[in-house]
Design an enzyme around this catalytic site. Structure first.
Site, PDB file in Angstrom:
ATOM      1  CE  LYS A 126      -4.609  -1.467  -0.152  1.00 28.39           C
ATOM      2  NZ  LYS A 126      -3.772  -3.495   0.185  1.00 28.39           N
ATOM      3  CB  SER A 143      -3.557  -3.549   3.522  1.00 26.93           C
ATOM      4  OG  SER A 143      -4.119  -3.537   2.780  1.00 26.93           O
ATOM      5  CB  SER A 195      -6.517  -5.248   1.153  1.00 26.27           C
ATOM      6  OG  SER A 195      -6.871  -5.424   3.026  1.00 26.27           O
ATOM      7  CE  LYS A 232      -7.111  -2.141   4.230  1.00 30.08           C
ATOM      8  NZ  LYS A 232      -7.153  -3.695   4.332  1.00 30.08           N
TER       9      LYS A 232
END
Length: 366
Positions: free
Chosen positions: A300, A195, A138, A141
Protein backbone atom coordinates in the site's frame (compact mmCIF):
# COMPACT_ATOMS: atom_id res chain seq x y z
CA UNK A 1 3.91 85.97 -21.94
CA UNK A 2 3.02 88.57 -24.52
CA UNK A 3 2.33 87.48 -28.08
CA UNK A 4 3.43 90.65 -29.77
CA UNK A 5 0.09 91.42 -31.34
CA UNK A 6 -3.37 92.56 -30.25
CA UNK A 7 -6.86 91.74 -31.56
CA UNK A 8 -10.02 93.85 -31.71
CA UNK A 9 -13.27 93.41 -33.67
CA UNK A 10 -13.20 94.92 -37.16
CA UNK A 11 -15.07 98.17 -37.57
CA UNK A 12 -15.12 98.36 -41.33
CA UNK A 13 -14.75 96.23 -44.47
CA UNK A 14 -11.21 97.52 -44.92
CA UNK A 15 -10.34 95.89 -41.64
CA UNK A 16 -10.98 92.37 -42.98
CA UNK A 17 -7.47 92.16 -44.35
CA UNK A 18 -6.09 93.20 -40.98
CA UNK A 19 -8.29 90.57 -39.31
CA UNK A 20 -7.05 87.88 -41.68
CA UNK A 21 -3.46 88.90 -41.07
CA UNK A 22 -4.03 88.76 -37.31
CA UNK A 23 -5.56 85.28 -37.53
CA UNK A 24 -2.70 84.06 -39.70
CA UNK A 25 -0.18 85.47 -37.26
CA UNK A 26 -1.92 83.75 -34.35
CA UNK A 27 -1.90 80.44 -36.21
CA UNK A 28 1.78 80.75 -36.99
CA UNK A 29 2.54 81.53 -33.34
CA UNK A 30 0.54 78.52 -32.13
CA UNK A 31 2.24 76.30 -34.68
CA UNK A 32 5.87 77.28 -34.21
CA UNK A 33 6.13 78.73 -30.70
CA UNK A 34 3.62 77.23 -28.25
CA UNK A 35 3.65 73.47 -28.98
CA UNK A 36 7.38 72.92 -29.31
CA UNK A 37 7.87 71.45 -25.80
CA UNK A 38 4.51 69.65 -25.99
CA UNK A 39 5.46 68.01 -29.28
CA UNK A 40 8.77 66.98 -27.83
CA UNK A 41 7.06 65.38 -24.84
CA UNK A 42 4.45 63.55 -26.94
CA UNK A 43 7.08 62.36 -29.37
CA UNK A 44 9.17 60.98 -26.51
CA UNK A 45 6.14 59.15 -25.05
CA UNK A 46 5.12 57.73 -28.40
CA UNK A 47 8.67 56.62 -29.14
CA UNK A 48 8.62 54.63 -25.90
CA UNK A 49 5.22 53.09 -26.64
CA UNK A 50 5.95 52.11 -30.23
CA UNK A 51 8.67 49.52 -29.51
CA UNK A 52 6.50 47.85 -26.82
CA UNK A 53 3.46 47.75 -29.06
CA UNK A 54 5.56 46.56 -31.97
CA UNK A 55 7.13 43.82 -29.85
CA UNK A 56 3.72 42.61 -28.71
CA UNK A 57 2.42 42.60 -32.27
CA UNK A 58 5.47 40.70 -33.53
CA UNK A 59 5.30 38.23 -30.62
CA UNK A 60 1.59 37.65 -31.26
CA UNK A 61 2.18 37.16 -34.99
CA UNK A 62 5.07 34.78 -34.39
CA UNK A 63 3.02 32.81 -31.86
CA UNK A 64 0.17 32.44 -34.36
CA UNK A 65 2.59 31.28 -37.06
CA UNK A 66 4.23 28.79 -34.69
CA UNK A 67 0.90 27.34 -33.60
CA UNK A 68 -0.27 27.11 -37.20
CA UNK A 69 2.94 25.36 -38.24
CA UNK A 70 3.17 23.20 -35.14
CA UNK A 71 0.06 22.41 -33.01
CA UNK A 72 2.36 21.54 -30.10
CA UNK A 73 3.73 25.09 -30.03
CA UNK A 74 0.73 26.29 -28.02
CA UNK A 75 1.39 23.59 -25.43
CA UNK A 76 5.07 24.52 -25.34
CA UNK A 77 4.19 28.17 -24.78
CA UNK A 78 1.93 27.17 -21.89
CA UNK A 79 4.72 25.06 -20.41
CA UNK A 80 7.16 27.95 -20.75
CA UNK A 81 4.72 30.29 -19.02
CA UNK A 82 4.23 27.70 -16.27
CA UNK A 83 7.98 27.47 -15.75
CA UNK A 84 8.26 31.25 -15.54
CA UNK A 85 5.61 31.47 -12.83
CA UNK A 86 6.95 31.69 -9.28
CA UNK A 87 7.07 28.29 -7.57
CA UNK A 88 4.63 27.63 -4.76
CA UNK A 89 6.57 26.58 -1.66
CA UNK A 90 6.03 22.98 -0.57
CA UNK A 91 4.42 22.45 2.82
CA UNK A 92 6.82 20.77 5.23
CA UNK A 93 5.87 17.30 6.44
CA UNK A 94 5.56 16.48 10.12
CA UNK A 95 8.78 14.50 9.86
CA UNK A 96 10.63 17.47 8.42
CA UNK A 97 9.28 19.76 11.12
CA UNK A 98 10.44 17.27 13.74
CA UNK A 99 13.94 17.19 12.24
CA UNK A 100 13.77 13.49 11.35
CA UNK A 101 15.33 14.04 7.93
CA UNK A 102 18.56 15.00 9.65
CA UNK A 103 18.98 11.35 10.72
CA UNK A 104 21.58 9.52 8.65
CA UNK A 105 21.71 5.80 7.93
CA UNK A 106 24.13 3.37 6.22
CA UNK A 107 21.81 2.88 3.23
CA UNK A 108 21.35 6.62 2.68
CA UNK A 109 17.56 6.35 2.52
CA UNK A 110 15.42 9.34 1.62
CA UNK A 111 12.70 8.19 4.02
CA UNK A 112 12.98 9.72 7.47
CA UNK A 113 11.39 6.57 8.94
CA UNK A 114 12.12 2.99 7.87
CA UNK A 115 11.74 -0.52 9.25
CA UNK A 116 12.58 -3.91 7.74
CA UNK A 117 11.78 -7.09 9.65
CA UNK A 118 11.72 -10.80 8.93
CA UNK A 119 8.05 -11.75 8.88
CA UNK A 120 8.65 -15.27 10.20
CA UNK A 121 11.28 -14.66 12.89
CA UNK A 122 10.38 -11.03 13.73
CA UNK A 123 14.09 -10.23 13.46
CA UNK A 124 14.73 -6.56 12.84
CA UNK A 125 17.04 -6.17 9.86
CA UNK A 126 16.95 -2.40 9.58
CA UNK A 127 15.42 0.41 11.58
CA UNK A 128 15.39 4.18 11.41
CA UNK A 129 13.21 6.34 13.64
CA UNK A 130 10.76 3.44 13.79
CA UNK A 131 9.07 4.73 16.95
CA UNK A 132 8.21 8.14 15.47
CA UNK A 133 4.45 8.75 15.25
CA UNK A 134 3.54 10.48 11.99
CA UNK A 135 0.59 10.95 9.62
CA UNK A 136 0.25 7.86 7.43
CA UNK A 137 -1.89 9.13 4.53
CA UNK A 138 -3.44 6.34 2.44
CA UNK A 139 -1.69 3.59 4.37
CA UNK A 140 -4.89 4.07 6.37
CA UNK A 141 -6.73 2.17 3.64
CA UNK A 142 -4.98 -1.04 4.67
CA UNK A 143 -6.87 -0.94 7.98
CA UNK A 144 -10.03 0.04 6.08
CA UNK A 145 -9.60 -3.07 3.97
CA UNK A 146 -8.86 -5.26 6.98
CA UNK A 147 -12.03 -4.18 8.79
CA UNK A 148 -14.16 -4.71 5.66
CA UNK A 149 -12.63 -8.12 4.98
CA UNK A 150 -12.97 -9.38 8.54
CA UNK A 151 -16.59 -8.18 8.71
CA UNK A 152 -17.41 -10.66 5.93
CA UNK A 153 -19.87 -8.30 4.30
CA UNK A 154 -21.25 -9.32 0.89
CA UNK A 155 -18.79 -8.15 -1.76
CA UNK A 156 -21.53 -8.14 -4.41
CA UNK A 157 -23.66 -5.56 -2.59
CA UNK A 158 -24.03 -2.41 -4.70
CA UNK A 159 -23.05 0.92 -3.11
CA UNK A 160 -23.70 4.39 -4.50
CA UNK A 161 -21.12 7.18 -4.35
CA UNK A 162 -22.78 10.18 -2.70
CA UNK A 163 -21.88 13.79 -2.02
CA UNK A 164 -20.77 12.69 1.46
CA UNK A 165 -17.88 10.80 -0.18
CA UNK A 166 -16.47 13.91 -1.86
CA UNK A 167 -13.18 15.02 -0.32
CA UNK A 168 -13.60 18.22 1.69
CA UNK A 169 -10.32 17.69 3.58
CA UNK A 170 -7.85 18.21 0.73
CA UNK A 171 -10.12 18.89 -2.23
CA UNK A 172 -8.70 15.95 -4.17
CA UNK A 173 -10.35 14.84 -7.41
CA UNK A 174 -11.89 11.49 -8.28
CA UNK A 175 -13.15 9.78 -11.42
CA UNK A 176 -15.99 8.25 -9.43
CA UNK A 177 -18.71 10.85 -9.93
CA UNK A 178 -21.50 11.27 -7.42
CA UNK A 179 -24.19 8.77 -8.37
CA UNK A 180 -21.75 6.07 -9.50
CA UNK A 181 -22.86 2.62 -8.36
CA UNK A 182 -20.22 -0.07 -7.74
CA UNK A 183 -20.06 -3.29 -5.78
CA UNK A 184 -18.36 -3.39 -2.41
CA UNK A 185 -15.73 -5.65 -3.96
CA UNK A 186 -14.95 -3.09 -6.66
CA UNK A 187 -14.74 -0.30 -4.11
CA UNK A 188 -12.33 -2.35 -2.01
CA UNK A 189 -10.26 -3.13 -5.11
CA UNK A 190 -9.94 0.53 -6.11
CA UNK A 191 -9.15 1.55 -2.52
CA UNK A 192 -6.25 -0.86 -2.13
CA UNK A 193 -4.85 -0.89 -5.66
CA UNK A 194 -5.38 2.71 -6.82
CA UNK A 195 -5.89 4.44 -3.46
CA UNK A 196 -9.32 5.76 -4.55
CA UNK A 197 -10.50 8.07 -1.78
CA UNK A 198 -14.22 8.15 -2.59
CA UNK A 199 -14.21 4.36 -2.80
CA UNK A 200 -12.63 4.06 0.65
CA UNK A 201 -14.98 6.61 2.17
CA UNK A 202 -18.01 4.85 0.67
CA UNK A 203 -16.84 1.59 2.26
CA UNK A 204 -16.80 3.23 5.67
CA UNK A 205 -20.02 5.19 5.20
CA UNK A 206 -21.96 2.09 4.10
CA UNK A 207 -20.68 -0.04 6.97
CA UNK A 208 -23.39 -1.28 9.38
CA UNK A 209 -23.85 1.53 11.90
CA UNK A 210 -22.41 4.17 9.57
CA UNK A 211 -19.08 5.97 9.31
CA UNK A 212 -18.73 6.69 13.02
CA UNK A 213 -19.12 3.02 13.87
CA UNK A 214 -16.64 2.07 11.15
CA UNK A 215 -13.92 4.42 12.45
CA UNK A 216 -14.56 3.10 15.94
CA UNK A 217 -14.05 -0.42 14.61
CA UNK A 218 -10.78 0.64 12.96
CA UNK A 219 -9.41 1.92 16.27
CA UNK A 220 -10.63 -1.12 18.17
CA UNK A 221 -8.88 -3.41 15.68
CA UNK A 222 -5.67 -1.43 16.04
CA UNK A 223 -5.82 -1.77 19.83
CA UNK A 224 -6.49 -5.50 19.54
CA UNK A 225 -3.35 -5.85 17.41
CA UNK A 226 -1.30 -3.94 19.99
CA UNK A 227 -0.87 -0.88 17.77
CA UNK A 228 -0.57 1.54 20.68
CA UNK A 229 0.79 4.45 18.60
CA UNK A 230 -2.06 4.36 16.09
CA UNK A 231 -5.18 6.48 15.77
CA UNK A 232 -7.75 6.78 12.97
CA UNK A 233 -10.34 9.52 12.44
CA UNK A 234 -11.57 8.56 8.94
CA UNK A 235 -11.09 5.70 6.43
CA UNK A 236 -9.18 7.38 3.57
CA UNK A 237 -6.01 8.85 5.05
CA UNK A 238 -6.71 12.36 3.78
CA UNK A 239 -6.69 13.62 7.36
CA UNK A 240 -3.27 14.16 8.93
CA UNK A 241 -4.81 13.07 12.23
CA UNK A 242 -4.60 9.47 11.05
CA UNK A 243 -1.25 8.61 12.59
CA UNK A 244 0.92 5.63 13.39
CA UNK A 245 4.51 4.43 13.77
CA UNK A 246 6.60 2.10 11.61
CA UNK A 247 6.45 -0.58 14.31
CA UNK A 248 2.66 -0.46 14.40
CA UNK A 249 2.39 -0.50 10.62
CA UNK A 250 4.57 -3.59 10.42
CA UNK A 251 2.06 -5.30 12.70
CA UNK A 252 -0.79 -4.14 10.44
CA UNK A 253 0.93 -5.48 7.34
CA UNK A 254 1.36 -8.86 9.04
CA UNK A 255 -2.34 -8.97 9.97
CA UNK A 256 -3.54 -7.82 6.54
CA UNK A 257 -1.34 -10.40 4.82
CA UNK A 258 -3.42 -13.15 6.43
CA UNK A 259 -6.44 -12.01 4.37
CA UNK A 260 -6.21 -13.49 0.84
CA UNK A 261 -8.50 -10.85 -0.64
CA UNK A 262 -6.23 -8.05 0.59
CA UNK A 263 -3.16 -9.74 -0.86
CA UNK A 264 -4.85 -10.21 -4.22
CA UNK A 265 -6.40 -6.75 -4.56
CA UNK A 266 -3.47 -4.71 -3.27
CA UNK A 267 -1.01 -6.34 -5.70
CA UNK A 268 -3.34 -6.30 -8.72
CA UNK A 269 -1.73 -4.60 -11.73
CA UNK A 270 -4.90 -2.92 -12.97
CA UNK A 271 -8.63 -3.09 -13.36
CA UNK A 272 -11.23 -1.83 -15.82
CA UNK A 273 -14.38 -0.49 -14.19
CA UNK A 274 -17.66 0.05 -16.04
CA UNK A 275 -19.19 3.36 -14.99
CA UNK A 276 -22.34 4.05 -16.96
CA UNK A 277 -21.34 4.15 -20.61
CA UNK A 278 -17.69 4.66 -19.80
CA UNK A 279 -14.94 2.17 -19.08
CA UNK A 280 -12.37 3.50 -16.61
CA UNK A 281 -8.89 2.02 -16.44
CA UNK A 282 -7.33 1.98 -12.97
CA UNK A 283 -3.72 1.01 -12.28
CA UNK A 284 -1.66 0.18 -9.23
CA UNK A 285 -0.03 3.14 -7.49
CA UNK A 286 3.04 0.99 -6.77
CA UNK A 287 5.08 0.36 -9.91
CA UNK A 288 7.09 -2.37 -8.18
CA UNK A 289 4.21 -4.85 -8.45
CA UNK A 290 5.00 -5.13 -12.17
CA UNK A 291 8.75 -5.48 -11.70
CA UNK A 292 10.38 -8.85 -12.38
CA UNK A 293 12.84 -8.10 -9.57
CA UNK A 294 10.13 -8.19 -6.94
CA UNK A 295 7.86 -10.84 -5.41
CA UNK A 296 5.34 -8.70 -3.53
CA UNK A 297 2.64 -10.34 -1.44
CA UNK A 298 0.89 -7.18 -0.17
CA UNK A 299 1.47 -3.46 -0.52
CA UNK A 300 0.00 0.00 0.00
CA UNK A 301 1.20 3.47 -0.90
CA UNK A 302 0.24 6.82 0.57
CA UNK A 303 0.81 10.54 0.25
CA UNK A 304 -0.37 13.81 1.70
CA UNK A 305 1.92 16.78 2.26
CA UNK A 306 1.91 16.28 6.04
CA UNK A 307 2.97 12.63 5.68
CA UNK A 308 5.33 12.75 2.72
CA UNK A 309 5.63 9.73 0.43
CA UNK A 310 4.82 6.46 2.25
CA UNK A 311 5.01 2.76 1.38
CA UNK A 312 4.46 -0.55 3.17
CA UNK A 313 5.08 -3.96 1.61
CA UNK A 314 5.34 -7.64 2.29
CA UNK A 315 7.85 -9.08 -0.15
CA UNK A 316 10.05 -12.13 -0.53
CA UNK A 317 13.72 -11.27 -0.99
CA UNK A 318 16.48 -13.87 -1.18
CA UNK A 319 14.16 -16.52 0.24
CA UNK A 320 13.10 -14.40 3.22
CA UNK A 321 9.62 -12.97 3.77
CA UNK A 322 10.17 -9.36 4.70
CA UNK A 323 7.91 -6.57 5.89
CA UNK A 324 9.11 -3.13 4.83
CA UNK A 325 7.85 0.22 6.04
CA UNK A 326 8.95 3.58 4.61
CA UNK A 327 7.44 6.82 5.93
CA UNK A 328 7.92 10.49 5.14
CA UNK A 329 10.09 9.97 2.09
CA UNK A 330 11.20 13.12 0.27
CA UNK A 331 10.53 13.02 -3.46
CA UNK A 332 7.88 11.38 -5.63
CA UNK A 333 9.94 8.30 -6.50
CA UNK A 334 12.13 8.21 -3.41
CA UNK A 335 10.06 5.59 -1.55
CA UNK A 336 10.51 3.25 -4.52
CA UNK A 337 14.23 3.98 -4.62
CA UNK A 338 14.50 3.28 -0.88
CA UNK A 339 12.78 -0.08 -1.32
CA UNK A 340 15.22 -0.91 -4.12
CA UNK A 341 18.19 -0.01 -1.89
CA UNK A 342 16.91 -2.30 0.83
CA UNK A 343 16.32 -5.17 -1.62
CA UNK A 344 19.83 -4.91 -3.05
CA UNK A 345 21.31 -4.75 0.43
CA UNK A 346 19.42 -7.86 1.56
CA UNK A 347 20.40 -9.74 -1.59
CA UNK A 348 24.03 -8.74 -1.16
CA UNK A 349 23.94 -9.88 2.46
CA UNK A 350 22.05 -13.10 1.71
CA UNK A 351 25.07 -15.28 2.56
CA UNK A 352 25.86 -13.37 5.74
CA UNK A 353 24.53 -14.38 9.15
CA UNK A 354 21.53 -12.84 10.90
CA UNK A 355 23.97 -11.22 13.31
CA UNK A 356 25.22 -9.09 10.47
CA UNK A 357 21.72 -7.69 9.86
CA UNK A 358 21.05 -7.19 13.57
CA UNK A 359 24.28 -5.28 14.03
CA UNK A 360 23.29 -2.90 11.23
CA UNK A 361 19.86 -2.46 12.78
CA UNK A 362 21.28 -1.69 16.19
CA UNK A 363 23.12 1.34 14.84
CA UNK A 364 20.03 2.98 13.43
CA UNK A 365 18.52 6.02 15.16
CA UNK A 366 15.19 5.28 16.77
Amino acid sequence: MRSGFSFSPPTSGSSLKKLAAAILGCALWVTFVLPAPVWAQNKSTNDKKKPVAAQKAVKKAVSKKQVAANPKAKTNVKRLNAVQRPAVPMRASHGQLAGLHASSDPLDLRSSVALVIDQDTREVLFRKNDNAVLPIASLTKLMTGLVISEAQLPMSEMITITQADVDTEKGSSSRLAVGTVLSRGDLLHLSLMSSENRAAHALGRSFPGGLEQFVKRMNMRAQALGMSDTRYVEPTGLSSRNQSSANDLAVLVGAAYKEPVLRELSTSHGREIEVGRRTLQYNNTNRLVKSANWDIGLQKTGYISEAGQCLVMQAQVSGRKLIMVFLDSAGKLSRIADAERVRRWVEKSANASGTRHSALAEHQPG
